[in-house]
Design a protein around this motif. Structure first.
Motif, PDB file in Angstrom:
ATOM      1  N   THR A 100       2.596  -0.423   8.369  1.00 36.46           N
ATOM      2  CA  THR A 100       1.409  -0.817   7.608  1.00 36.46           C
ATOM      3  C   THR A 100       0.588  -1.846   8.366  1.00 36.46           C
ATOM      4  O   THR A 100      -0.646  -1.773   8.398  1.00 36.46           O
ATOM      5  CB  THR A 100       1.826  -1.379   6.235  1.00 36.46           C
ATOM      6  OG1 THR A 100       2.425  -0.340   5.458  1.00 36.46           O
ATOM      7  CG2 THR A 100       0.629  -1.919   5.472  1.00 36.46           C
ATOM      8  N   LEU A 103      -1.336  -0.109  11.166  1.00 37.45           N
ATOM      9  CA  LEU A 103      -2.478   0.640  10.640  1.00 37.45           C
ATOM     10  C   LEU A 103      -3.599  -0.302  10.213  1.00 37.45           C
ATOM     11  O   LEU A 103      -4.785  -0.041  10.474  1.00 37.45           O
ATOM     12  CB  LEU A 103      -2.026   1.504   9.453  1.00 37.45           C
ATOM     13  CG  LEU A 103      -3.109   2.313   8.731  1.00 37.45           C
ATOM     14  CD1 LEU A 103      -3.798   3.259   9.698  1.00 37.45           C
ATOM     15  CD2 LEU A 103      -2.502   3.072   7.557  1.00 37.45           C
ATOM     16  N   THR A 104      -3.243  -1.405   9.580  1.00 37.98           N
ATOM     17  CA  THR A 104      -4.240  -2.368   9.120  1.00 37.98           C
ATOM     18  C   THR A 104      -4.972  -3.018  10.290  1.00 37.98           C
ATOM     19  O   THR A 104      -6.195  -3.151  10.280  1.00 37.98           O
ATOM     20  CB  THR A 104      -3.586  -3.448   8.247  1.00 37.98           C
ATOM     21  OG1 THR A 104      -2.954  -2.837   7.118  1.00 37.98           O
ATOM     22  CG2 THR A 104      -4.608  -4.459   7.752  1.00 37.98           C
ATOM     23  N   SER A 107      -7.333  -0.484  11.826  1.00 31.97           N
ATOM     24  CA  SER A 107      -8.525  -0.267  11.001  1.00 31.97           C
ATOM     25  C   SER A 107      -9.456  -1.472  11.062  1.00 31.97           C
ATOM     26  O   SER A 107     -10.688  -1.316  11.057  1.00 31.97           O
ATOM     27  CB  SER A 107      -8.130   0.026   9.549  1.00 31.97           C
ATOM     28  OG  SER A 107      -7.596  -1.126   8.920  1.00 31.97           O
ATOM     29  N   PRO A 207      -6.018   8.103   9.986  1.00 32.81           N
ATOM     30  CA  PRO A 207      -5.794   7.122   8.914  1.00 32.81           C
ATOM     31  C   PRO A 207      -6.543   5.821   9.147  1.00 32.81           C
ATOM     32  O   PRO A 207      -6.982   5.174   8.190  1.00 32.81           O
ATOM     33  CB  PRO A 207      -4.277   6.905   8.939  1.00 32.81           C
ATOM     34  CG  PRO A 207      -3.818   7.386  10.265  1.00 32.81           C
ATOM     35  CD  PRO A 207      -4.763   8.471  10.662  1.00 32.81           C
ATOM     36  N   GLN A 211      -9.181   4.271   6.455  1.00 34.48           N
ATOM     37  CA  GLN A 211      -9.004   2.942   5.870  1.00 34.48           C
ATOM     38  C   GLN A 211     -10.157   2.016   6.231  1.00 34.48           C
ATOM     39  O   GLN A 211     -10.496   1.113   5.457  1.00 34.48           O
ATOM     40  CB  GLN A 211      -7.681   2.336   6.343  1.00 34.48           C
ATOM     41  CG  GLN A 211      -7.310   1.042   5.636  1.00 34.48           C
ATOM     42  CD  GLN A 211      -5.828   0.777   5.684  1.00 34.48           C
ATOM     43  OE1 GLN A 211      -5.020   1.593   5.259  1.00 34.48           O
ATOM     44  NE2 GLN A 211      -5.441  -0.368   6.219  1.00 34.48           N
ATOM     45  N   SER A 273      -7.140  -4.299   2.883  1.00 40.97           N
ATOM     46  CA  SER A 273      -6.604  -3.172   3.652  1.00 40.97           C
ATOM     47  C   SER A 273      -5.087  -3.171   3.637  1.00 40.97           C
ATOM     48  O   SER A 273      -4.448  -2.122   3.543  1.00 40.97           O
ATOM     49  CB  SER A 273      -7.110  -3.243   5.102  1.00 40.97           C
ATOM     50  OG  SER A 273      -8.508  -3.139   5.155  1.00 40.97           O
ATOM     51  N   SER A 277      -3.413   0.060   1.108  1.00 39.24           N
ATOM     52  CA  SER A 277      -3.154   1.186   2.007  1.00 39.24           C
ATOM     53  C   SER A 277      -2.354   2.304   1.341  1.00 39.24           C
ATOM     54  O   SER A 277      -1.985   3.266   2.015  1.00 39.24           O
ATOM     55  CB  SER A 277      -2.393   0.686   3.241  1.00 39.24           C
ATOM     56  OG  SER A 277      -1.147   0.113   2.863  1.00 39.24           O
ATOM     57  N   VAL A 280      -4.139   5.825   1.508  1.00 42.09           N
ATOM     58  CA  VAL A 280      -4.223   6.321   2.884  1.00 42.09           C
ATOM     59  C   VAL A 280      -2.850   6.748   3.383  1.00 42.09           C
ATOM     60  O   VAL A 280      -2.694   7.810   3.998  1.00 42.09           O
ATOM     61  CB  VAL A 280      -4.822   5.241   3.813  1.00 42.09           C
ATOM     62  CG1 VAL A 280      -4.822   5.712   5.266  1.00 42.09           C
ATOM     63  CG2 VAL A 280      -6.242   4.896   3.377  1.00 42.09           C
ATOM     64  N   GLU A 281      -1.837   5.937   3.124  1.00 41.57           N
ATOM     65  CA  GLU A 281      -0.483   6.262   3.560  1.00 41.57           C
ATOM     66  C   GLU A 281       0.038   7.514   2.861  1.00 41.57           C
ATOM     67  O   GLU A 281       0.794   8.291   3.450  1.00 41.57           O
ATOM     68  CB  GLU A 281       0.444   5.071   3.324  1.00 41.57           C
ATOM     69  CG  GLU A 281       0.132   3.889   4.238  1.00 41.57           C
ATOM     70  CD  GLU A 281       1.097   2.744   4.051  1.00 41.57           C
ATOM     71  OE1 GLU A 281       2.067   2.894   3.268  1.00 41.57           O
ATOM     72  OE2 GLU A 281       0.900   1.687   4.676  1.00 41.57           O
ATOM     73  N   TRP A 286       2.084   8.456   5.970  1.00 39.19           N
ATOM     74  CA  TRP A 286       2.323   7.317   6.858  1.00 39.19           C
ATOM     75  C   TRP A 286       3.485   6.491   6.288  1.00 39.19           C
ATOM     76  O   TRP A 286       3.412   6.010   5.161  1.00 39.19           O
ATOM     77  CB  TRP A 286       1.068   6.455   6.958  1.00 39.19           C
ATOM     78  CG  TRP A 286       1.114   5.433   8.044  1.00 39.19           C
ATOM     79  CD1 TRP A 286       1.437   4.127   7.920  1.00 39.19           C
ATOM     80  CD2 TRP A 286       0.823   5.638   9.430  1.00 39.19           C
ATOM     81  NE1 TRP A 286       1.365   3.496   9.140  1.00 39.19           N
ATOM     82  CE2 TRP A 286       0.986   4.404  10.088  1.00 39.19           C
ATOM     83  CE3 TRP A 286       0.436   6.754  10.176  1.00 39.19           C
ATOM     84  CZ2 TRP A 286       0.782   4.246  11.448  1.00 39.19           C
ATOM     85  CZ3 TRP A 286       0.223   6.602  11.529  1.00 39.19           C
ATOM     86  CH2 TRP A 286       0.398   5.362  12.156  1.00 39.19           C
ATOM     87  N   GLY A 290       2.909   0.687   1.778  1.00 39.05           N
ATOM     88  CA  GLY A 290       2.252   1.237   0.603  1.00 39.05           C
ATOM     89  C   GLY A 290       3.049   2.368  -0.020  1.00 39.05           C
ATOM     90  O   GLY A 290       3.245   2.418  -1.235  1.00 39.05           O
TER      91      GLY A 290
END
Length: 337
Positions: A100, A103-104, A107, A207, A211, A273, A277, A280-281, A286, A290
């Motif tokens: 996570t 990904l954050t 993004s 993703p 996000q 975010s 998430s 999105v996850e 993902w 989340g």
């Protein structure tokens, strides 16, 4: 010394905030209809097994006693035992959180890379075609549901064109890099595994864009608004009069002085975010925090829900503290009083 005192003061303020969060989360979670013991025991367990499990889990005690036990364990670094994964919650957090966070961060990188320049261009070209275009795009980003955008990107780039992967963190057949931080891109970079690094970056694109769509719109609009105010200033006109180029004046003078509200919004969007998430996850399968939180809520896994909430709260407070410190870096005239 002023900065150190300020940081210590803010860190001390974290404790009453986190205490309030634990109280709210614990008691609200326990008002949800359902029996965690029954879910943990399985659909075919008899009443005696369920009752024994309730006693083992401490669910037959009053709520204030359960909360006291939880807080006592929390002070000693024990976040509890997950009824869903059947292992300590802290181990689950270590496994799911890096995905996570990766990904954050990706993004947010996209948000800063696109949102701030778009906002600067929009302000500099006020009421022109470039301004109208960026305003429409930012409005679309803010208004577009993340799950809908994610599905559209999957349909086009994965199913139709087949140029980007649709789920997971790595290509099938590739092993994760040596675990250092848990973030595949960083771990692959540190270990020199370029094949895994390339695969991890490619898997982040869809993703990450999904996000970032909302936050790009928000940052673009805030940057435009802030820059419009700054561009009216005398020092900006003076910089142009001295022969300063657009790039130098806009990014070297105007943007720096207009960064305060932008930084504030960046801190808020980071927390949004990180905590938002889930959709999105779920769309991109993902394996992050989340998705773990959704499973925890579904199975009434209260220790896991509490741990996820606490972690996001701590990170949100920490990021906002960093933003406040950056204010002083941007404008040394500010003081910590």
């Amino acid at each position: 010394m002023d900065a150190l005192r300020y940081i210590i003061k803010r860190l001390l303020l974290m404790f009453p905030i986190l205490f309030g969060i634990t109280v709210l989360t614990f008691f609200i979670s326990n008002t949800i209809p359902g029996d965690p013991a029954r879910l943990a025991a399985g659909p075919h367990a008899d009443a005696k097994v369920i009752e024994e499990l309730r006693e083992t889990m401490g669910l037959n005690k009053p709520l204030y006693v359960q909360y006291g036990t939880y807080m006592n364990n929390l002070v000693h670094g024990d976040f509890g035992f997950s009824n869903f994964s059947h292992q300590p919650v802290i181990e689950d957090i270590k496994a799911y959180f890096p995905a996570t966070l990766e990904l954050t961060l990706f993004s947010m990188f996209i948000t800063i890379l696109i949102g701030i320049p778009f906002g600067v261009i929009s302000a500099n070209k006020k009421d022109k075609i470039a301004d109208q275009f960026t305003r429409v795009m930012s409005l679309m980003g803010v208004a577009m549901p993340a799950f809908w955008l994610g599905i559209l990107l999957l349909l086009f780039f994965y199913l139709q064109l087949g140029i980007l992967p649709g789920s997971g963190r790595l290509d099938t057949g590739l092993s994760p890099p040596v675990t250092i931080t848990g973030m595949y891109t960083l771990d692959a970079l540190l270990s020199g595994n370029w094949t895994v690094f390339q695969s991890a970056i490619i898997h982040l694109i869809l993703p990450g864009i999904t996000q970032a769509a909302v936050t790009i719109g928000m940052i673009t609009r805030m940057t435009r608004s802030s820059m419009l105010e700054v561009l009216k200033s005398d020092y900006v006109r003076t910089a142009y009069a001295k022969g300063g180029t657009d790039t130098r004046v806009l990014y070297g003078h105007a943007l720096r002085n207009g960064m305060m509200p932008i930084l504030t919004l960046l801190g808020m969007t980071f927390g949004h975010s990180l905590g938002g998430s889930v959709l999105v996850e779920s769309v991109f399968s993902w394996p992050g925090l989340g998705k773990y939180a959704v499973n925890a809520i579904t199975y009434l896994d209260f220790p896991a829900v509490m741990a996820v909430t606490m972690l996001i709260a701590i990170l949100f407070i920490t990021v906002n503290l960093i933003i406040d410190i950056l204010y002083q870096v941007i404008d040394p005239r500010l003081n910590y009083d």
